[in-house]
Design an enzyme around this catalytic site. Structure first.
Site, mmCIF file in Angstrom:
data_model
loop_
_atom_site.group_PDB
_atom_site.id
_atom_site.type_symbol
_atom_site.label_atom_id
_atom_site.label_comp_id
_atom_site.label_asym_id
_atom_site.label_seq_id
_atom_site.Cartn_x
_atom_site.Cartn_y
_atom_site.Cartn_z
ATOM 1 N N GLY A 117 0.818 -1.205 0.000
ATOM 2 C CA GLY A 117 0.000 0.000 0.000
ATOM 3 C C GLY A 117 0.850 1.252 0.000
ATOM 4 O O GLY A 117 1.813 1.350 0.741
ATOM 5 N N ASN B 59 5.898 -5.177 5.563
ATOM 6 C CA ASN B 59 6.224 -6.535 5.964
ATOM 7 C C ASN B 59 6.412 -7.480 4.784
ATOM 8 O O ASN B 59 7.395 -8.223 4.722
ATOM 9 C CB ASN B 59 5.105 -7.076 6.867
ATOM 10 C CG ASN B 59 5.481 -7.009 8.328
ATOM 11 O OD1 ASN B 59 6.579 -7.390 8.702
ATOM 12 N ND2 ASN B 59 4.580 -6.521 9.153
ATOM 13 N N THR C 49 5.258 1.985 5.602
ATOM 14 C CA THR C 49 3.904 1.498 5.830
ATOM 15 C C THR C 49 3.180 2.434 6.772
ATOM 16 O O THR C 49 3.732 2.817 7.810
ATOM 17 C CB THR C 49 3.848 0.066 6.388
ATOM 18 O OG1 THR C 49 2.497 -0.256 6.727
ATOM 19 C CG2 THR C 49 4.723 -0.115 7.617
ATOM 20 N N ASP D 97 0.813 1.487 8.444
ATOM 21 C CA ASP D 97 0.394 0.637 9.561
ATOM 22 C C ASP D 97 1.367 0.690 10.740
ATOM 23 O O ASP D 97 1.005 0.315 11.857
ATOM 24 C CB ASP D 97 0.246 -0.810 9.102
ATOM 25 C CG ASP D 97 -0.901 -0.994 8.130
ATOM 26 O OD1 ASP D 97 -1.950 -0.365 8.340
ATOM 27 O OD2 ASP D 97 -0.746 -1.750 7.159
ATOM 28 N N ARG E 269 -3.861 7.331 3.367
ATOM 29 C CA ARG E 269 -2.509 7.129 2.831
ATOM 30 C C ARG E 269 -2.181 8.034 1.645
ATOM 31 O O ARG E 269 -1.048 8.019 1.165
ATOM 32 C CB ARG E 269 -2.336 5.663 2.430
ATOM 33 C CG ARG E 269 -3.166 5.226 1.250
ATOM 34 C CD ARG E 269 -3.099 3.725 1.059
ATOM 35 N NE ARG E 269 -3.649 3.336 -0.240
ATOM 36 C CZ ARG E 269 -4.002 2.102 -0.546
ATOM 37 N NH1 ARG E 269 -3.878 1.147 0.350
ATOM 38 N NH2 ARG E 269 -4.464 1.817 -1.745
#
Length: 415
Positions: free
Chosen positions: A12, A113, A141, A143, A303
């Site tokens: 992403g 990841n 990321t 996240d 994002r």
């Protein structure tokens, strides 16, 4: 640096991912790289021999500055899972034939990841075959769930956008009064880690009470207790604003969003597509309490909102891109650049490299101690961790009242 560099983007995108790309390009050129190639759509595009020469797109300092301010992956992204080496060596042989043809000295992969899994496998294959290309991961990321790094580029800008948006939603929720109250449920990205959802607490300040409840996926979600909490809030105020992670689950492991619909799409890494958590909970509250409710999904805005990017985030993203090239040039491989927090007041950070085998396929979760006893809000420790990462602004280059991004986009180009 005597050979060439190739860089790709995976997973992403973020508001800062292209700043890392700019850092890779500038540092590689400064260190003497002949060419800096960009994979179109990551490793998947490389397998199709789709790549560009970045010098054809970054021709001036203005181009580099526009690139830093351009959201989404300039090179295009992918979610492609490399097979295990023993399962399909042909895939690896093809990748390494292409790298040899392009005289690639350093392979830089910007991602999270799953992207670090790619770096791990490619660096392992290089060791097995004695191939000289060096493989370095560059963290990215929203996240914020990569292990061994204090935080990840992309997270600070997403957290800034979330804190800002939640504050604006809170303001809006007080405009009208309803006889039985109004409940706004904001769905925020986060499959297993609640770093993004916790950032909703940034809305709280002298001029704003902040969201009423915050639910992270690290702790099992109890729908009955959730309904009771909302009912209590509406006895004291006319509206409630609640932030929930898209990935909150029940005790039995089911995602809340699965209660309202089946999940049909699963990506190459086995990740279910999560959506509908806020919709389900808004319907539940409307039926249980009889109040007006609304579901708000921030979705990809989290994002892609480069107009609300954090200056700290953009600078650090550029730095880790440069650090990745430096590490490869100095002989490292099978590593990922990590960010070290050196000081909170004033905030200072630095970079180093860590073994990617200790990072790939692992997840850094929000500590339970950073949530309150009922796990329906985050603590001051969480907010103090995030706040330095959202500081400063990056002014867009405005043309006719709209931000200008780097153009042309190379998506359809490639050798």
């Amino acid at each position: 640096m005597k050979g060439n560099v190739i860089v790709g983007q995976s997973g992403g995108p973020t508001a800062a991912i292209n700043s890392s790309l700019a850092g890779v390009y500038r540092t590689a050129k400064d260190r003497g790289a002949g060419k800096v190639y960009g994979m179109l759509h990551g490793i998947q595009g490389l397998l199709q021999e789709r790549y560009i020469d970045l010098s054809e797109y970054i021709t001036t300092e203005l181009d580099a500055e526009l690139l830093k301010r351009t959201p989404a992956a300039f090179l295009g992204s992918c979610r492609y899972k490399l097979p295990e080496i023993h399962e399909d060596r042909d895939v690896y042989d093809k990748i390494f034939e292409i790298l040899e043809k392009l005289n690639i000295e350093a392979f830089i992969y910007i991602g999270g990841n799953d992207s670090m899994d790619t770096i791990k496998k490619l660096s392992d294959y290089a060791i097995i075959t004695g191939f000289k290309t060096r493989f370095i991961g560059c963290p990215k990321t929203i996240d914020n769930d990569l292990a061994l790094t204090d935080h990840t580029p992309g997270y600070g800008s997403a957290a800034k956008y979330i804190g800002t948006s939640v504050k604006e939603i809170i303001r809006d929720s007080f405009c009208l009064e309803y006889s039985k109250g109004l409940v706004s449920i904001i769905e925020i990205m986060g499959r297993n880690a609640g770093w993004l959802t916790g950032a909703a607490a940034l809305a709280k300040g002298e001029d704003c009470s902040g969201p009423d409840l915050i639910y992270l996926p690290e702790v099992a979600f109890d729908i009955q207790k959730f309904g009771d909490k909302v009912r209590q809030i509406l006895t004291k105020k006319s509206s409630a604003v609640i932030a929930v992670s898209e990935g909150i689950r029940l005790d039995d492991g089911r995602y809340v969003c699965e209660l309202g619909q089946s999940i049909d799409f699963v990506d190459a890494f086995g990740h279910k597509q999560l959506s509908g958590t806020a919709n389900y909970l808004a319907s539940y509250i409307a039926g249980d309490i009889g109040c007006k409710s609304r579901a708000i999904e921030l979705s990809t805005l989290q994002r892609s909102a480069s107009h609300c990017a954090s200056r700290v985030d953009i600078l650090e993203a550029y730095q880790v891109g440069g650090a990745a090239v430096k590490a490869a040039d100095e002989g490292d491989s099978g590593k990922m650049v990590v960010i070290q927090r050196l000081s909170d007041d004033p905030y200072q950070s630095g970079t180093e490299v860590k073994d990617v085998h200790k990072i790939a396929n692992d997840e850094k979760l929000v500590p339970r101690a950073w949530m309150n006893e009922d796990a329906d809000y985050v603590t001051d420790e969480f907010v103090n961790y995030v706040r330095p990462l959202i500081q400063g602004d990056v002014s867009p280059v405005m043309v006719d009242g709209i931000p200008r991004h780097l153009f042309p986009n190379p998506m359809t180009d490639g050798k």
